[in-house]
Each structure stands twice: as structure tokens, then as C-alpha cells.
Design an enzyme around this catalytic site. Structure first.
Site, mmCIF file in Angstrom:
data_model
loop_
_atom_site.group_PDB
_atom_site.id
_atom_site.type_symbol
_atom_site.label_atom_id
_atom_site.label_comp_id
_atom_site.label_asym_id
_atom_site.label_seq_id
_atom_site.Cartn_x
_atom_site.Cartn_y
_atom_site.Cartn_z
ATOM 1 N N ASN A 192 47.635 31.080 94.087
ATOM 2 C CA ASN A 192 48.318 31.335 92.813
ATOM 3 C C ASN A 192 48.757 32.789 92.632
ATOM 4 O OD1 ASN A 192 45.576 32.001 92.587
ATOM 5 N ND2 ASN A 192 45.501 31.520 90.405
ATOM 6 N N THR A 275 34.264 24.855 96.157
ATOM 7 C CA THR A 275 34.384 25.483 97.478
ATOM 8 C C THR A 275 33.466 26.694 97.581
ATOM 9 O OG1 THR A 275 36.673 24.742 97.674
ATOM 10 C CG2 THR A 275 35.981 26.547 99.117
ATOM 11 N N GLY A 276 33.346 27.448 96.499
ATOM 12 C CA GLY A 276 32.462 28.610 96.496
ATOM 13 C C GLY A 276 31.029 28.243 96.827
ATOM 14 N N GLU A 293 34.979 34.967 92.874
ATOM 15 C CA GLU A 293 35.648 34.742 91.594
ATOM 16 C C GLU A 293 36.056 33.274 91.608
ATOM 17 O OE1 GLU A 293 38.766 33.738 89.479
ATOM 18 O OE2 GLU A 293 39.768 35.329 90.614
ATOM 19 N N ARG A 321 51.699 31.539 81.690
ATOM 20 C CA ARG A 321 52.005 32.406 82.822
ATOM 21 C C ARG A 321 51.741 31.639 84.114
ATOM 22 N NH1 ARG A 321 48.720 37.214 85.116
ATOM 23 N NH2 ARG A 321 47.054 36.234 83.926
ATOM 24 N N CYS A 327 43.437 31.475 87.012
ATOM 25 C CA CYS A 327 42.031 31.200 86.697
ATOM 26 C C CYS A 327 41.633 31.719 85.326
ATOM 27 C CB CYS A 327 41.132 31.795 87.775
ATOM 28 S SG CYS A 327 41.472 33.520 88.111
ATOM 29 N N SER A 485 44.013 41.304 82.316
ATOM 30 C CA SER A 485 43.877 41.844 83.667
ATOM 31 C C SER A 485 44.555 43.201 83.795
ATOM 32 C CB SER A 485 44.481 40.880 84.692
ATOM 33 O OG SER A 485 43.844 39.629 84.654
ATOM 34 N N GLU A 502 35.644 42.740 90.632
ATOM 35 C CA GLU A 502 36.743 43.290 91.424
ATOM 36 C C GLU A 502 37.561 44.235 90.567
ATOM 37 O OE1 GLU A 502 37.392 39.652 94.596
ATOM 38 O OE2 GLU A 502 38.845 39.879 92.973
#
Length: 522
Positions: A192, A275-276, A293, A321, A327, A485, A502
Site C-alpha cells: 500500500n 502474518t506477523g 507494524e 486516502r 493501516c 503520520s 518507526e
């Protein structure tokens, strides 16, 4: 002054060795055309091989990258497997010692040059994003500048990795604290934000003195490879930045290598919580450092005291957006009873008047396609489930006539917490609105999720602002803001939304080890 000369000579020799080790980059242009018909992809930055040890390598097989707007293939990319992943890890490990010993000022200069090249080639990089991801070109251009800013930021942070001196309890000892790079970092990124998710991790890793192996999402490998070409041009030494693109069929094998190889010291992953958890299990065998994340389920609360027009503007930005495929996108709107109807009316009007569905290369487009048909099907499933339980479609609600991956921006009212769209992350252009009565009720609904990445709320009551900001169980809070962000801010979540942070001054710490040195006999 003379005592400094050996250190200066050593630093110069180290840098010279790194440059001599760099093999010549061999461009492999791919003269393909985007599915929009709006012009060719920028062949100067399009690469189709894996980047290992500074060289472009082919794999035994290739996979196609497709334009989500048209379904047309943009060109083949090397389908790297476990063997190529192991080769990349060894290249990164071989380059690690020299890169870690390089003076922080020199690493800073190379990152700065990489940043400058990204800004110089921003239009080409943005065109690649729009072609493989589908987001509007204006958004893609914004992503490239955002992406580049992480290289600029961490170029500056590279020179600010400070140790410490701690007063000792014994007079003949001195206690020192050093910070050193963890080693090879495996970087696994989503589709993304195919450029920014890489530089936010890689910038910090390289600034700390680590080397990296990047596994980009199978939908959007071209952006990662374009960054690799610019890294070569910037003089980033061979083996410091490696890329192993792979198909969905090879992803599990490549991921397992990156998470289990003993030469990999650190894993940084952005993607789904499911998946994490798999990657965490793999990483446990060698006890690797991990930052993740993961999924979000962001609440957006509008209290009765809110400025409705400002809340609507924030809602539009936060929800739509990248067509709702971020996320930190709002997934649940909670609107207080006294302001609910007014908010829904104005929000619907804004959606109809300000959002334009279309191909990302069309200048008028604000909403591009979803990444694939599977994503569209999930939006449809959430809408159908909500409507079957009594929700009302205020606007939108169906696929767009432009193609199978396009969906109308959709607003639902009369939504309850029993509906799927309030229990799962939709990752699409769907805005469900829940009516609530009290602040306590809103907080309870917002905090009921097992994830907590971002949360937003609108209020003009100072006491309420403090209460709610402190009580929301998320890693990032937007107060009267729909976009939070920034390169200066720590990005990350709580609960099952991940581990670590991060960006910001904290981001580099994820790639550093603390070493205690006791100097005795003084």
C-alpha cells in the site's frame, strides 16, 4: 593533532575499500507501458532482477506485475526463492562489517545523496507507484516526498547515536555504554506504500550501521527495485541494500529464510497481524530482534462539541486516502447522538462532491482502484453483512463501472457493533457510522478491538480531549486531525498492532544494541 591522523587514515581506507568493492551497476530497463495508456513507465528506473551484492541478478523464473486499474501486465520480475534469499543475506553480512565501521558522517552523506536522487527523480518514482499500486498520481508524488524524507531524517540521525558514561560505585572503575548496529536486518514490506514503508525502515537501519535485505510485496516490487537503482547511483556500497522480489507462491519460502537464517539479526515487518504472528514464530528459533507494524482498526469519534465541518474534512482524508487502503485509515466512525444526523448529511455530501473514482494517471482522480479483486470482494462482503443486519447505504455501495477493481466510496448509517465492518479491518473505501450517547460508551467501543494502531477524535472540550487521548488504547492519536503520520513522529501501535516504533528519534533504536563496558584497574 598528530594522534588523530591514524584514525583519519583508517576511516579513509575503510571508505576506499567499500567503494572498490562496489561492482558496476548493470541497468536492466524494462520498456513496458502502463495499463492506463497514459505513457510508458520510466525505463531509466524500472528493473526486473533481484539486487544482491550490488548486482542485478536473474532468477530461474519470473512473475508478472499487473496494473490494478486495467489488469494489464507491466512486465516480468525475477521470482526469487530461498536460494536467492540466502545469497542476499550472505551479501548483506559480508558488507556489514565495513559499513558498520564507516564513520557516521560518511553514512550520513551517502543517505543524503540517496535522498537527493529520490527528489530529483520523484516524477518517475511516482509513475511507477501509480502503475503498480493504482493510487492517484498526486498521492504517489506525495508518497515519494514522504518516502525520501525518511532518508533525509535518518541521514541526520546517523550522527546522533550517543552512548553514555555512568558514575561507578568503585573509584577505580569507569562504566561506559556503547550503541552498536545489530547486524543484518530483514525488511518485509507491504504494497500500500511501496516506497515509504521501505525507506522508513531502511533509512534507520543504514543510519545505525546495519545492512538490509528487502522483500517487497509481490504486487509492488518495481518501487523497491527502483530504490535499489538509486541506491547504487548514490554510492551505497554493494551488499548494503539488497532486494529479493518474489511471487506469492515463493513468499513463504523467502520469508522463512529471512526469519530463520542465523546471519539475520533483526526483522522489521509491516503487514497483517496474522502474518506477523507466523514470522514471530519463525524468529523465535534464533531469538531475533523484531519490530512489527501490524493491522489497525482505527476508531474516529465525533463528540457533540466538535466542529462538524472540520470533522468531515478530517474524516474524508482519514478514510479515503489511497482508497481506504492504509493501516491507519479510519475503520469505524463513532458519532455522538446530538450531532450524528448533521455529520452524516455533510459527510455524504462531501463524498459525492469531492471524491472522483478513476485511473490513477487521470489528473481528476482522487480514488484509484483497489489492489486486486480479492480486496473488492471483502468490501462487498462487509457491506452485504451490514445491510442484512439493518444498516442503510447513504451513498455508494457497489462496484464502479470502470472495472472489476474499482469500488464506489461508500457511507453506511444505522451500523451496530455486531456487524463485520466494525469487527474487522476493511481496507477499502467503506465508512460505517455508529451512533453513541455517552463518552464512556464511545471509549468502550473504541477499545474493544484487540488491535490499537491509530485513533482519532474531534472535540472542543479541553477536559474531554485530555481524558479521551489518555484512555484510547492506540499507539497514535489524532485530536481534531485526520492525518497523523510524519517523519518526526514515532509510528507504531499497541496490543496486536505490533512491536516497536518507526520514524522519529526513536526509530533508529530498533537497529541498535546497547553494550556495557566496565573499564577497571584505574
Amino acid at each position: 593533532m598528530a594522534s588523530l591522523l591514524p584514525r583519519q587514515a583508517a576511516a579513509f581506507a575503510s571508505r576506499r575499500l567499500l567503494l572498490l568493492l562496489r561492482p558496476p551497476a548493470v541497468p536492466v530497463p524494462v520498456p513496458v507501458r502502463s495499463g492506463s495508456g497514459s505513457g510508458a513507465l520510466p525505463g531509466g528506473l524500472v528493473r526486473r532482477g533481484g539486487l544482491v551484492g550490488g548486482r542485478w541478478l536473474e532468477a530461474p523464473a519470473a512473475f508478472g506485475v499487473r496494473d490494478p486499474a486495467s489488469g494489464q501486465e507491466l512486465g516480468p520480475v525475477a521470482d526469487c526463492g530461498a536460494a536467492e534469499a540466502r545469497e542476499a543475506v550472505r551479501a548483506a553480512h559480508a558488507a556489514g562489517a565495513a559499513w558498520g565501521r564507516l564513520a557516521a558522517k560518511e553514512r550520513s552523506g551517502l543517505l543524503r545523496r540517496w535522498y537527493e536522487l529520490m527528489v530529483e527523480r520523484k516524477d518517475e518514482l511516482a509513475a511507477i507507484i501509480t502503475a503498480e499500486n493504482g493510487k492517484p498520481l498526486k498521492e504517489a508524488q506525495g508518497e515519494i516526498l514522504y518516502s525520501a524524507s525518511f532518508l533525509e531524517w535518518f541521514a541526520e540521525e546517523a550522527r546522533r547515536v550517543y552512548g553514555d558514561v555512568i558514575p561507578a560505585s568503585a573509584k577505580d572503575r569507569r562504566i561506559l555504554v556503547l550503541k552498536q548496529p545489530v547486524g543484518v536486518a530483514a525488511i518485509i514490506t507491504p504494497w500500500n506504500f511501496p516506497s515509504a514503508m521501505i525507506t522508513r525502515k531502511v533509512g534507520a537501519a543504514l543510519a545505525a550501521g546495519c545492512t538490509v535485505v528487502v522483500k517487497p510485496a509481490e504486487d509492488t516490487p518495481l518501487s523497491a527495485l527502483a530504490l535499489g537503482e538509486l541506491a547504487n547511483q548514490a554510492g551505497i556500497p554493494a551488499g548494503v541494500y539488497n532486494v529479493v522480489p518474489c511471487s506469492r507462491q515463493q513468499a513463504a519460502a523467502v520469508g522463512e529464510v529471512l526469519c530463520t537464517d542465523p546471519l539475520v539479526a533483526k526483522i522489521s515487518f509491516t503487514g497483517s497481524t496474522e502474518t506477523g504472528k507466523i514470522l514471530l514464530k519463525h524468529a523465535a528459533g534464533t531469538v531475533k530482534r523484531v519490530s512489527m507494524e501490524l493491522g489497525g482498526h482505527a476508531p474516529f469519534i465525533v463528540f457533540d462539541s466538535a466542529d462538524v465541518d472540520r470533522a468531515v474534512a478530517g474524516a474524508l482524508a482519514s478514510k479515503f486516502r489511497n482508497s481506504g487502503q492504509t493501516c491507519v485509515c479510519t475503520n469505524r466512525f463513532l458519532v455522538q447522538k446530538g450531532i450524528h444526523d448533521k455529520f452524516v448529511e455533510k459527510f455524504a455530501k462531501a463524498i459525492r462532491s469531492e471524491l472522483r473514482v478513476g485511473n490513477g494517471f487521470d489528473a481528476n482522480t482522487t480514488q484509484g482502484p483497489l489492489i486486486n479483486e480479492k480486496a473488492v470482494e471483502k468490501v462487498e462482503r462487509h457491506i452485504n453483512d451490514a445491510v442484512s443486519q439493518g444498516a442503510s447505504i447513504v451513498t455508494g455501495g457497489k462496484r464502479h463501472s470502470l472495472g472489476k477493481n474499482f469500488f464506489e466510496p461508500t457511507l453506511l448509517s444505522n451500523v451496530t457493533t455486531k456487524m463485520l465492518c466494525t469487527q474487522e479491518e476493511t481496507f477499502g473505501p467503506l465508512a460505517p457510522v455508529i451512533k453513541f450517547e455517552t463518552e464512556e460508551e464511545a471509549i468502550a467501543i473504541a477499545n474493544a478491538a484487540n488491535v490499537g494502531l491509530a485513533g482519532y477524535f474531534y472535540s472542543q472540550d479541553p477536559a474531554q480531549i485530555w481524558r479521551v487521548a489518555e484512555q484510547l488504547e492506540v499507539g497514535m492519536v489524532g485530536v481534531n486531525e485526520g492525518i497523523v503520520s510524519s517523519v518526526e513522529s514515532p509510528f507504531g501501535g499497541v496490543k496486536q498492532s505490533g512491536l516497536g516504533r518507526e520514524g522519529s528519534k526513536y526509530g533508529i533504536d530498533e537497529y541498535l544494541e546497547i553494550k556495557y563496558v566496565c573499564f577497571g584497574g584505574l
